[in-house]
Scaffold this motif. Structure first.
Motif, PDB file in Angstrom:
ATOM      1  N   GLN A 172      40.023  45.325  11.385  1.00  0.00           N
ATOM      2  CA  GLN A 172      40.738  44.623  10.185  1.00  0.00           C
ATOM      3  C   GLN A 172      40.197  44.983   9.135  1.00  0.00           C
ATOM      4  O   GLN A 172      40.855  44.823   8.149  1.00  0.00           O
ATOM      5  CB  GLN A 172      40.628  43.208  10.599  1.00  0.00           C
ATOM      6  N   GLN A 227      26.211  41.355  -1.795  1.00  0.00           N
ATOM      7  CA  GLN A 227      27.477  40.794  -1.821  1.00  0.00           C
ATOM      8  C   GLN A 227      28.081  40.768  -3.071  1.00  0.00           C
ATOM      9  O   GLN A 227      27.437  40.381  -4.164  1.00  0.00           O
ATOM     10  CB  GLN A 227      27.069  39.417  -1.167  1.00  0.00           C
ATOM     11  N   ASP A 281      40.874  33.187   8.549  1.00  0.00           N
ATOM     12  CA  ASP A 281      40.423  32.782   9.853  1.00  0.00           C
ATOM     13  C   ASP A 281      38.612  32.476   9.595  1.00  0.00           C
ATOM     14  O   ASP A 281      38.135  32.370  10.618  1.00  0.00           O
ATOM     15  CB  ASP A 281      40.431  33.594  10.940  1.00  0.00           C
ATOM     16  N   TYR A 282      38.230  32.972   8.497  1.00  0.00           N
ATOM     17  CA  TYR A 282      36.803  32.531   8.081  1.00  0.00           C
ATOM     18  C   TYR A 282      35.755  33.468   9.248  1.00  0.00           C
ATOM     19  O   TYR A 282      34.662  32.864   9.687  1.00  0.00           O
ATOM     20  CB  TYR A 282      36.430  31.028   8.071  1.00  0.00           C
ATOM     21  N   LYS A 283      36.183  34.867   9.277  1.00  0.00           N
ATOM     22  CA  LYS A 283      35.186  35.515   9.919  1.00  0.00           C
ATOM     23  C   LYS A 283      34.797  36.583   9.204  1.00  0.00           C
ATOM     24  O   LYS A 283      35.558  37.167   8.451  1.00  0.00           O
ATOM     25  CB  LYS A 283      36.110  36.125  11.218  1.00  0.00           C
ATOM     26  N   LEU A 284      33.582  37.054   9.457  1.00  0.00           N
ATOM     27  CA  LEU A 284      32.961  38.295   8.596  1.00  0.00           C
ATOM     28  C   LEU A 284      33.240  39.540   9.736  1.00  0.00           C
ATOM     29  O   LEU A 284      32.945  39.617  10.809  1.00  0.00           O
ATOM     30  CB  LEU A 284      31.687  38.139   8.669  1.00  0.00           C
ATOM     31  N   ASN A 295      31.494  30.590   2.773  1.00  0.00           N
ATOM     32  CA  ASN A 295      31.476  31.914   2.583  1.00  0.00           C
ATOM     33  C   ASN A 295      30.101  32.632   3.001  1.00  0.00           C
ATOM     34  O   ASN A 295      29.091  32.800   2.435  1.00  0.00           O
ATOM     35  CB  ASN A 295      31.514  32.202   1.075  1.00  0.00           C
ATOM     36  N   PHE A 299      34.672  38.887   4.402  1.00  0.00           N
ATOM     37  CA  PHE A 299      34.799  37.520   4.840  1.00  0.00           C
ATOM     38  C   PHE A 299      36.247  37.189   4.542  1.00  0.00           C
ATOM     39  O   PHE A 299      36.760  36.980   3.604  1.00  0.00           O
ATOM     40  CB  PHE A 299      33.981  36.390   4.046  1.00  0.00           C
ATOM     41  N   ARG A 300      36.965  36.908   5.701  1.00  0.00           N
ATOM     42  CA  ARG A 300      38.550  36.702   5.870  1.00  0.00           C
ATOM     43  C   ARG A 300      38.729  35.432   5.475  1.00  0.00           C
ATOM     44  O   ARG A 300      38.209  34.541   5.930  1.00  0.00           O
ATOM     45  CB  ARG A 300      38.957  37.392   6.957  1.00  0.00           C
ATOM     46  N   SER A 342      37.346  36.983   0.911  1.00  0.00           N
ATOM     47  CA  SER A 342      36.660  35.898   0.388  1.00  0.00           C
ATOM     48  C   SER A 342      35.386  36.537  -0.353  1.00  0.00           C
ATOM     49  O   SER A 342      35.230  36.253  -1.713  1.00  0.00           O
ATOM     50  CB  SER A 342      36.191  34.641   0.957  1.00  0.00           C
ATOM     51  N   ASN A 343      34.807  37.350   0.017  1.00  0.00           N
ATOM     52  CA  ASN A 343      33.569  38.137  -0.185  1.00  0.00           C
ATOM     53  C   ASN A 343      33.709  39.018   0.349  1.00  0.00           C
ATOM     54  O   ASN A 343      34.197  39.484   1.514  1.00  0.00           O
ATOM     55  CB  ASN A 343      32.328  37.323  -0.475  1.00  0.00           C
ATOM     56  N   TYR A 378      27.384  40.260  17.822  1.00  0.00           N
ATOM     57  CA  TYR A 378      28.120  41.609  17.450  1.00  0.00           C
ATOM     58  C   TYR A 378      27.716  42.593  18.563  1.00  0.00           C
ATOM     59  O   TYR A 378      26.748  42.708  19.170  1.00  0.00           O
ATOM     60  CB  TYR A 378      27.987  42.348  16.146  1.00  0.00           C
ATOM     61  N   PHE A 380      27.883  50.262   5.912  1.00  0.00           N
ATOM     62  CA  PHE A 380      29.049  49.362   6.618  1.00  0.00           C
ATOM     63  C   PHE A 380      29.424  48.341   5.414  1.00  0.00           C
ATOM     64  O   PHE A 380      28.698  47.611   4.650  1.00  0.00           O
ATOM     65  CB  PHE A 380      28.575  48.532   7.751  1.00  0.00           C
ATOM     66  N   GLN A 388      30.373  42.132   1.684  1.00  0.00           N
ATOM     67  CA  GLN A 388      29.145  42.552   1.697  1.00  0.00           C
ATOM     68  C   GLN A 388      28.960  43.950   2.130  1.00  0.00           C
ATOM     69  O   GLN A 388      29.640  44.630   2.950  1.00  0.00           O
ATOM     70  CB  GLN A 388      28.384  41.710   2.801  1.00  0.00           C
ATOM     71  N   LEU A 430      32.762  41.476  16.274  1.00  0.00           N
ATOM     72  CA  LEU A 430      32.344  40.170  16.352  1.00  0.00           C
ATOM     73  C   LEU A 430      32.877  39.673  17.811  1.00  0.00           C
ATOM     74  O   LEU A 430      34.062  39.510  17.994  1.00  0.00           O
ATOM     75  CB  LEU A 430      32.994  39.261  15.251  1.00  0.00           C
ATOM     76  N   LEU A 489      30.812  47.122  13.670  1.00  0.00           N
ATOM     77  CA  LEU A 489      30.279  46.211  14.426  1.00  0.00           C
ATOM     78  C   LEU A 489      31.457  45.268  14.797  1.00  0.00           C
ATOM     79  O   LEU A 489      32.339  44.849  13.660  1.00  0.00           O
ATOM     80  CB  LEU A 489      29.455  45.411  13.685  1.00  0.00           C
ATOM     81  N   PHE A 501      33.534  43.637  10.185  1.00  0.00           N
ATOM     82  CA  PHE A 501      32.750  44.951   9.609  1.00  0.00           C
ATOM     83  C   PHE A 501      33.696  46.163   9.780  1.00  0.00           C
ATOM     84  O   PHE A 501      34.614  46.107  10.479  1.00  0.00           O
ATOM     85  CB  PHE A 501      31.527  45.296  10.399  1.00  0.00           C
ATOM     86  N   GLY A 502      33.544  47.124   8.878  1.00  0.00           N
ATOM     87  CA  GLY A 502      34.217  48.230   8.857  1.00  0.00           C
ATOM     88  C   GLY A 502      33.642  48.978   9.932  1.00  0.00           C
ATOM     89  O   GLY A 502      32.504  48.801  10.416  1.00  0.00           O
TER      90      GLY A 502
END
Lengths: 111, 114
Positions: free
Chosen positions: A3, A48, A96-99, B99, A92-93, A30-31, B35, A88, A33, B45, B43, A101-102
């Motif tokens: 994603q 961040q 759905d509030y999930k972090l 966040n 933070f989406r 949202s942010n 992860y 990486f 990192q 989740l 990575l 990673f690329g």
């Protein structure tokens, strides 16, 4: 599928040159990192970014967060051998509030 | 300094075995994450938890479960290991917040399923 897309997957850099890695999301973040993982190590937090259009610098590293909060970039100037590793981004989406990673950009440096 | 400790650095298991990966953090963090890291995929989740006895599915929860009976401990369980679960597993923790802030990672557990 992934994603948060990150390009390039590999970056071979001559010592002293600059390079940039890019991160793009299909959804608003949202942010964002950034993490660095040295060979054989675990990811370590770098920075961040939270605000639209935000730019932050850490010595030779410049981080940007896009105006639409869907993309980000990491620019490294005057690359050194200590910059070797995988970088990486993680967004933070807001949906759905999930972090997420690329896939990372693996950097090698030619001395 | 925050320390996230994963119980095993290297494990070799057989297909069908039940596998437990343990993770402990010592900084009273509310959030904990599992992860898996695979070449070219970054990575991904598996599960995360914002509080004791609370768990949320990540992006790839199939074939995994988790347990969080105590705040400092977050366990990943493979009920019946399969070869496609061969991977590096990374546990992480962070302070509470919608966040999610900085993640602190453990050293990783490299699992091989034969």
């Amino acid at each position: 599928g992934q994603q948060v897309m990150q390009i390039p997957q590999y970056q071979h850099v001559q010592e002293g040159e600059d390079f940039t890695t890019y991160c793009n999301s299909s959804t608003t973040l949202s942010n964002i990192q950034w993490y660095k993982q040295r060979p054989g190590g675990h990811p370590v937090f770098l920075i961040q970014l939270v605000k639209s259009g935000e730019v932050k610098k850490q010595k030779r590293l410049t981080f940007q967060f896009g105006e639409a909060k869907k993309n980000s970039s990491l620019h490294i100037t005057a690359t050194q051998t200590t910059d070797v590793g995988t970088y990486f981004c993680a967004g933070f989406r807001t949906n759905d509030y999930k972090l997420s990673f690329g896939a990372g950009t693996t950097v090698t440096v030619r001395a | 300094d925050v320390k996230v400790t994963q119980s095993s650095r290297y494990l070799v298991k057989r297909t069908g075995e039940k596998v437990f990966l343990e993770c402990v953090q010592d900084m009273d963090h509310e959030n904990m994450f599992w992860y898996r890291q695979d070449p070219g995929l970054g990575l991904r989740l598996i599960y995360f938890s914002y509080d004791v006895k609370m768990k949320e599915k990540g992006d790839i929860p199939e074939g995994y479960s988790v347990s969080r009976e105590k705040k400092e401990r977050f366990s990943l369980i493979l009920e019946s290991a399969s070869t496609n679960q061969t991977s590096m597993y990374l546990c992480a923790s962070s302070l509470w917040g919608v966040n999610t802030g900085e993640l602190f990672f453990g050293e990783g557990s490299r699992l091989t399923v034969l």
